[in-house]
Design a protein around this motif. Structure first.
Motif, PDB file in Angstrom:
ATOM      1  N   ALA A 141       3.588  12.222 -34.623  1.00  0.00           N
ATOM      2  CA  ALA A 141       5.039  12.367 -34.510  1.00  0.00           C
ATOM      3  C   ALA A 141       5.414  12.934 -33.143  1.00  0.00           C
ATOM      4  O   ALA A 141       6.334  12.444 -32.482  1.00  0.00           O
ATOM      5  N   THR A 142       4.688  13.949 -32.707  1.00  0.00           N
ATOM      6  CA  THR A 142       4.963  14.531 -31.394  1.00  0.00           C
ATOM      7  C   THR A 142       4.769  13.492 -30.300  1.00  0.00           C
ATOM      8  O   THR A 142       5.596  13.362 -29.391  1.00  0.00           O
ATOM      9  N   ILE A 143       3.656  12.748 -30.385  1.00  0.00           N
ATOM     10  CA  ILE A 143       3.337  11.754 -29.360  1.00  0.00           C
ATOM     11  C   ILE A 143       4.429  10.673 -29.297  1.00  0.00           C
ATOM     12  O   ILE A 143       4.925  10.330 -28.224  1.00  0.00           O
ATOM     13  N   VAL A 144       4.811  10.158 -30.475  1.00  0.00           N
ATOM     14  CA  VAL A 144       5.827   9.104 -30.504  1.00  0.00           C
ATOM     15  C   VAL A 144       7.162   9.647 -29.982  1.00  0.00           C
ATOM     16  O   VAL A 144       7.875   8.969 -29.243  1.00  0.00           O
ATOM     17  N   ALA A 145       7.468  10.896 -30.344  1.00  0.00           N
ATOM     18  CA  ALA A 145       8.691  11.508 -29.825  1.00  0.00           C
ATOM     19  C   ALA A 145       8.631  11.599 -28.307  1.00  0.00           C
ATOM     20  O   ALA A 145       9.640  11.416 -27.624  1.00  0.00           O
ATOM     21  N   GLU A 146       7.439  11.840 -27.805  1.00  0.00           N
ATOM     22  CA  GLU A 146       7.279  11.923 -26.343  1.00  0.00           C
ATOM     23  C   GLU A 146       7.415  10.551 -25.673  1.00  0.00           C
ATOM     24  O   GLU A 146       7.819  10.460 -24.516  1.00  0.00           O
ATOM     25  N   PHE A 147       7.065   9.476 -26.418  1.00  0.00           N
ATOM     26  CA  PHE A 147       7.316   8.129 -25.877  1.00  0.00           C
ATOM     27  C   PHE A 147       8.801   7.994 -25.557  1.00  0.00           C
ATOM     28  O   PHE A 147       9.198   7.390 -24.590  1.00  0.00           O
ATOM     29  N   LEU A 148       9.591   8.527 -26.458  1.00  0.00           N
ATOM     30  CA  LEU A 148      11.036   8.270 -26.416  1.00  0.00           C
ATOM     31  C   LEU A 148      11.790   9.277 -25.571  1.00  0.00           C
ATOM     32  O   LEU A 148      12.722   8.934 -24.868  1.00  0.00           O
ATOM     33  N   VAL A 149      11.445  10.533 -25.714  1.00  0.00           N
ATOM     34  CA  VAL A 149      12.138  11.561 -24.941  1.00  0.00           C
ATOM     35  C   VAL A 149      11.165  12.543 -24.316  1.00  0.00           C
ATOM     36  O   VAL A 149      10.738  13.466 -24.973  1.00  0.00           O
ATOM     37  N   ALA A 150      10.782  12.343 -23.085  1.00  0.00           N
ATOM     38  CA  ALA A 150       9.918  13.335 -22.456  1.00  0.00           C
ATOM     39  C   ALA A 150       9.768  13.044 -20.975  1.00  0.00           C
ATOM     40  O   ALA A 150       9.982  11.918 -20.522  1.00  0.00           O
ATOM     41  N   ASP A 151       9.388  14.070 -20.244  1.00  0.00           N
ATOM     42  CA  ASP A 151       8.981  13.853 -18.868  1.00  0.00           C
ATOM     43  C   ASP A 151       7.593  14.450 -18.627  1.00  0.00           C
ATOM     44  O   ASP A 151       7.137  14.569 -17.510  1.00  0.00           O
ATOM     45  N   ALA A 152       6.948  14.831 -19.709  1.00  0.00           N
ATOM     46  CA  ALA A 152       5.573  15.326 -19.625  1.00  0.00           C
ATOM     47  C   ALA A 152       4.952  15.243 -21.017  1.00  0.00           C
ATOM     48  O   ALA A 152       5.637  14.970 -21.997  1.00  0.00           O
ATOM     49  N   GLY A 153       3.655  15.491 -21.101  1.00  0.00           N
ATOM     50  CA  GLY A 153       2.964  15.468 -22.388  1.00  0.00           C
ATOM     51  C   GLY A 153       2.109  14.235 -22.547  1.00  0.00           C
ATOM     52  O   GLY A 153       2.227  13.269 -21.784  1.00  0.00           O
ATOM     53  N   LEU A 154       1.234  14.252 -23.542  1.00  0.00           N
ATOM     54  CA  LEU A 154       0.304  13.146 -23.756  1.00  0.00           C
ATOM     55  C   LEU A 154       1.040  11.854 -24.072  1.00  0.00           C
ATOM     56  O   LEU A 154       0.675  10.791 -23.585  1.00  0.00           O
ATOM     57  N   GLY A 155       2.075  11.968 -24.912  1.00  0.00           N
ATOM     58  CA  GLY A 155       2.849  10.781 -25.282  1.00  0.00           C
ATOM     59  C   GLY A 155       3.503  10.166 -24.062  1.00  0.00           C
ATOM     60  O   GLY A 155       3.499   8.946 -23.884  1.00  0.00           O
ATOM     61  N   ALA A 188       4.945  21.598 -28.531  1.00  0.00           N
ATOM     62  CA  ALA A 188       5.868  20.960 -29.470  1.00  0.00           C
ATOM     63  C   ALA A 188       5.212  20.778 -30.824  1.00  0.00           C
ATOM     64  O   ALA A 188       5.820  21.025 -31.869  1.00  0.00           O
ATOM     65  N   CYS A 189       3.940  20.362 -30.791  1.00  0.00           N
ATOM     66  CA  CYS A 189       3.257  20.048 -32.035  1.00  0.00           C
ATOM     67  C   CYS A 189       3.034  21.297 -32.881  1.00  0.00           C
ATOM     68  O   CYS A 189       3.298  21.303 -34.092  1.00  0.00           O
ATOM     69  N   ILE A 190       2.555  22.367 -32.248  1.00  0.00           N
ATOM     70  CA  ILE A 190       2.266  23.590 -33.007  1.00  0.00           C
ATOM     71  C   ILE A 190       3.549  24.191 -33.563  1.00  0.00           C
ATOM     72  O   ILE A 190       3.623  24.567 -34.741  1.00  0.00           O
ATOM     73  N   ALA A 191       4.587  24.225 -32.726  1.00  0.00           N
ATOM     74  CA  ALA A 191       5.860  24.787 -33.200  1.00  0.00           C
ATOM     75  C   ALA A 191       6.404  23.972 -34.369  1.00  0.00           C
ATOM     76  O   ALA A 191       6.823  24.522 -35.393  1.00  0.00           O
ATOM     77  N   GLY A 192       6.387  22.630 -34.226  1.00  0.00           N
ATOM     78  CA  GLY A 192       6.894  21.768 -35.288  1.00  0.00           C
ATOM     79  C   GLY A 192       6.060  21.886 -36.548  1.00  0.00           C
ATOM     80  O   GLY A 192       6.586  21.956 -37.658  1.00  0.00           O
ATOM     81  N   PHE A 193       4.746  21.951 -36.359  1.00  0.00           N
ATOM     82  CA  PHE A 193       3.826  22.050 -37.494  1.00  0.00           C
ATOM     83  C   PHE A 193       4.074  23.344 -38.271  1.00  0.00           C
ATOM     84  O   PHE A 193       4.171  23.340 -39.503  1.00  0.00           O
ATOM     85  N   ILE A 203      11.589  19.213 -33.753  1.00  0.00           N
ATOM     86  CA  ILE A 203      12.284  18.867 -34.995  1.00  0.00           C
ATOM     87  C   ILE A 203      11.642  17.646 -35.665  1.00  0.00           C
ATOM     88  O   ILE A 203      11.390  17.646 -36.877  1.00  0.00           O
ATOM     89  N   ILE A 204      11.338  16.635 -34.876  1.00  0.00           N
ATOM     90  CA  ILE A 204      10.721  15.433 -35.464  1.00  0.00           C
ATOM     91  C   ILE A 204       9.378  15.780 -36.112  1.00  0.00           C
ATOM     92  O   ILE A 204       9.063  15.366 -37.224  1.00  0.00           O
ATOM     93  N   THR A 205       8.571  16.572 -35.392  1.00  0.00           N
ATOM     94  CA  THR A 205       7.266  16.976 -35.940  1.00  0.00           C
ATOM     95  C   THR A 205       7.451  17.788 -37.216  1.00  0.00           C
ATOM     96  O   THR A 205       6.757  17.570 -38.216  1.00  0.00           O
ATOM     97  N   ALA A 206       8.401  18.706 -37.180  1.00  0.00           N
ATOM     98  CA  ALA A 206       8.633  19.576 -38.340  1.00  0.00           C
ATOM     99  C   ALA A 206       9.051  18.757 -39.557  1.00  0.00           C
ATOM    100  O   ALA A 206       8.560  18.980 -40.665  1.00  0.00           O
ATOM    101  N   VAL A 207       9.944  17.788 -39.335  1.00  0.00           N
ATOM    102  CA  VAL A 207      10.418  16.959 -40.454  1.00  0.00           C
ATOM    103  C   VAL A 207       9.254  16.187 -41.070  1.00  0.00           C
ATOM    104  O   VAL A 207       9.090  16.108 -42.285  1.00  0.00           O
TER     105      VAL A 207
END
Lengths: 272, 272
Positions: free
Chosen positions: A204-218, A77-82, A138-142
């Motif tokens: 941004a990716t991590i915080v997004a993962e807090f909110l919407v995710a089922d995997a990832g560091l966040g 997510a991070c690399i794509a958004g970046f 999208i969040i990371t990209a923004v």
């Protein structure tokens, strides 16, 4: 030209400086770990995790493969958004450059949209794009977009018109001028932006993962928090920090190669 | 208007015919202000002409018109009898299809290119970067004493070296006419006379036509076949003054040459 004797002395001095720097950094690391441990003793295991336990947890996660799994989800997510944010943020000023009037028309809207708190959009993004990779990208990209946009814009403004005039006079085409003068002129600003954007993108990716995710560091950090697993929270944070440091080192390496011609970079990095 | 030595069977390589340039004046509302008006002169092939005038006499504006980074508001400019610039044309052709080289006041070197790559830049954008071009560049680098500094970046070169680099960057693609706008202005006396000698040597070897703007009377005499003295704004030719000092000239002792002092006095009075 320097004589061999002077060069030898300079090399010895530089080696000494490098040794001192390394020692200084190790001392700081020891002090930080000590401070961490003292804080743990003061606050207790509910609010704080001891460094050793975090280390053990990290080893566990690395051993059972979960670290790699979470890492790869977050990195995707991070690399794509970046990449997306960088491309957009660098391309838009170049497009705007074609028309000063369009620039004046668009600029206040860009500024206004910058004022939108990105994370408040998360519930909407979930509604629009589901809970997959896309909202996180999208969040990371923004996040990255605005930093790169402002940096590239400043870089374009700083381009020396006399260099462009010189290039046109000796026969350079428009694309040639863009490739030679605009690109090289923007590059230092772009690197400064990327350096600023990198940790923010990961956050941004991590915080997004807090909110919407089922995997990832966040997700791992948030999940640990909900289970009152302080050691897990800290292990996650340490992983994020390591990731930022690694990415920054890569960026630095690339920057040093691309901006070899800059006098300031050499003066600022006498040790390297 | 004095008859230049360009009269005869062959048309002069460069001719200014009643050229004018005006700008909208801020003081007088919509009335225009003429910076250059009724300016005419001819230059023969291979001539070294210096242009001198009171400060603010539109010297740079004049060179910009010839190099066609700007268009005249009146009159016409002819290159070997063919009109290259007249009012009403809309497209600029900077450098007039590589016929006119321009060494500006600032060296305008590309900071991200090494010294040699700066010299090769015109050949590169003109698609002429072949073995022969590289040999030419190497010869010129050697002729101005820059050998050994090929891989240095502009910020690693002294002011005099940067000027030399800018000079041979123009010579390398062989434009028949070269304009120079106070190119040695900011240099110390020693470097300056060295560069003047270099320039005269290169000029006598390459058979170029040179128009050299300066505000230094001694420099104007030392270099030129002919001196054009400009009047105050709106600029025109106030006097056309041949320099009867034989070549090759000893620039170190040019002050001692017969007739130098008298010429120096005459010109000094004219531009005051």
């Amino acid at each position: 030209m320097t004589s061999p004797a002077t060069a030898g002395r300079a090399a010895a001095a530089s080696a000494r400086r490098r040794r001192q720097l390394l020692l200084g950094r190790l001392a700081l690391a020891a002090a930080l770990l000590l401070g961490w441990d003292l804080l743990f003793r003061y606050l207790g295991p509910v609010y704080m995790a001891p460094p050793l336990a975090v280390l053990v947890r990290l080893a566990e996660l690395a051993g059972n493969g979960q670290l790699l799994a979470d890492l790869s989800v977050t990195l995707q997510a991070c690399i794509a958004g970046f990449a997306l944010g960088t491309a957009g943020g660098a391309a838009l000023p170049l497009l705007l450059r074609l028309s000063p009037r369009l620039t004046r028309a668009v600029e206040p809207y860009v500024m206004a949209s910058m004022g939108v708190p990105v994370f408040t959009l998360v519930p909407l993004l979930i509604l629009w794009f589901g809970i997959d990779l896309l909202p996180k990208i999208i969040i990371t990209a923004v996040m990255v977009f605005y930093i790169v946009f402002v940096g590239t814009f400043a870089g374009l403004r700083a381009i020396d018109g006399r260099l462009v005039a010189m290039a046109r006079l000796v026969g350079a085409s428009g694309t040639r001028v863009a490739r030679e003068i605009y690109w090289n002129g923007i590059l230092p600003y772009l690197f400064a932006s990327l350096k600023l954007a990198l940790p923010r993108a990961l956050s941004a990716t991590i915080v997004a993962e807090f909110l919407v995710a089922d995997a990832g560091l966040g997700f791992y950090i948030e999940n640990s928090r909900q289970q009152a697993d302080t050691v897990g929270v800290f292990a996650g944070i340490v992983m994020v920090v390591a990731l930022v440091l690694g990415a920054d080192a890569l960026l630095k390496l690339w920057e040093r190669r691309a901006l070899r011609w800059r006098p300031v970079d050499r003066q600022l990095n006498p040790v390297s | 208007m004095a008859e230049g030595p360009g009269d005869g069977a062959e048309p002069p390589v460069l001719e200014m015919r009643d050229v004018g340039r005006c700008f909208a004046s801020r003081d007088t509302g919509d009335a225009v202000q003429w910076v250059i008006r009724h300016l005419s002169f001819k230059v023969a092939a291979g001539e070294f002409v210096t242009i001198i005038g009171p400060s603010g006499a539109g010297k740079s504006t004049l060179l910009n018109l010839i190099a066609q980074t700007d268009l005249p508001s009146a009159g016409e400019i002819l290159l070997r009898g063919t009109c290259i610039a007249a009012p009403g044309r809309r497209r600029l052709n900077p450098g007039v299809d590589r016929q006119i080289g321009y060494v500006t006041q600032d060296d305008n070197l590309l900071p991200w290119r090494s010294m040699l790559d700066n010299v090769l830049f015109p050949l590169e954008v003109q698609g002429r970067l072949d073995e022969e071009g590289r040999r030419r560049a190497a010869t010129l680098v050697d002729a101005v004493g820059l050998t050994g500094f090929e891989r240095h970046y502009p910020h690693e070169l002294s002011g005099g070296m940067r000027k030399r680099c800018a000079l041979i960057r123009t010579l390398v693609y062989d434009p028949p006419i070269i304009l120079m706008d106070e190119p040695f202005g900011a240099l110390d006396a020693q470097t300056r006379s060295q560069l003047q000698a270099d320039l005269l040597r290169l000029w006598s070897m390459a058979g170029k036509t040179i128009l050299f703007v300066t505000h230094d009377v001694a420099e104007a005499i030392a270099l030129a076949d002919r001196i054009l003295i400009l009047s105050r704004s709106p600029t025109a030719i106030a006097a056309d003054c041949p320099v009867p000092i034989p070549r090759p000239r000893d620039l170190q002792n040019i002050y001692a040459v017969d007739g130098f002092a008298a010429l120096h006095d005459t010109i000094r009075r004219q531009i005051q």
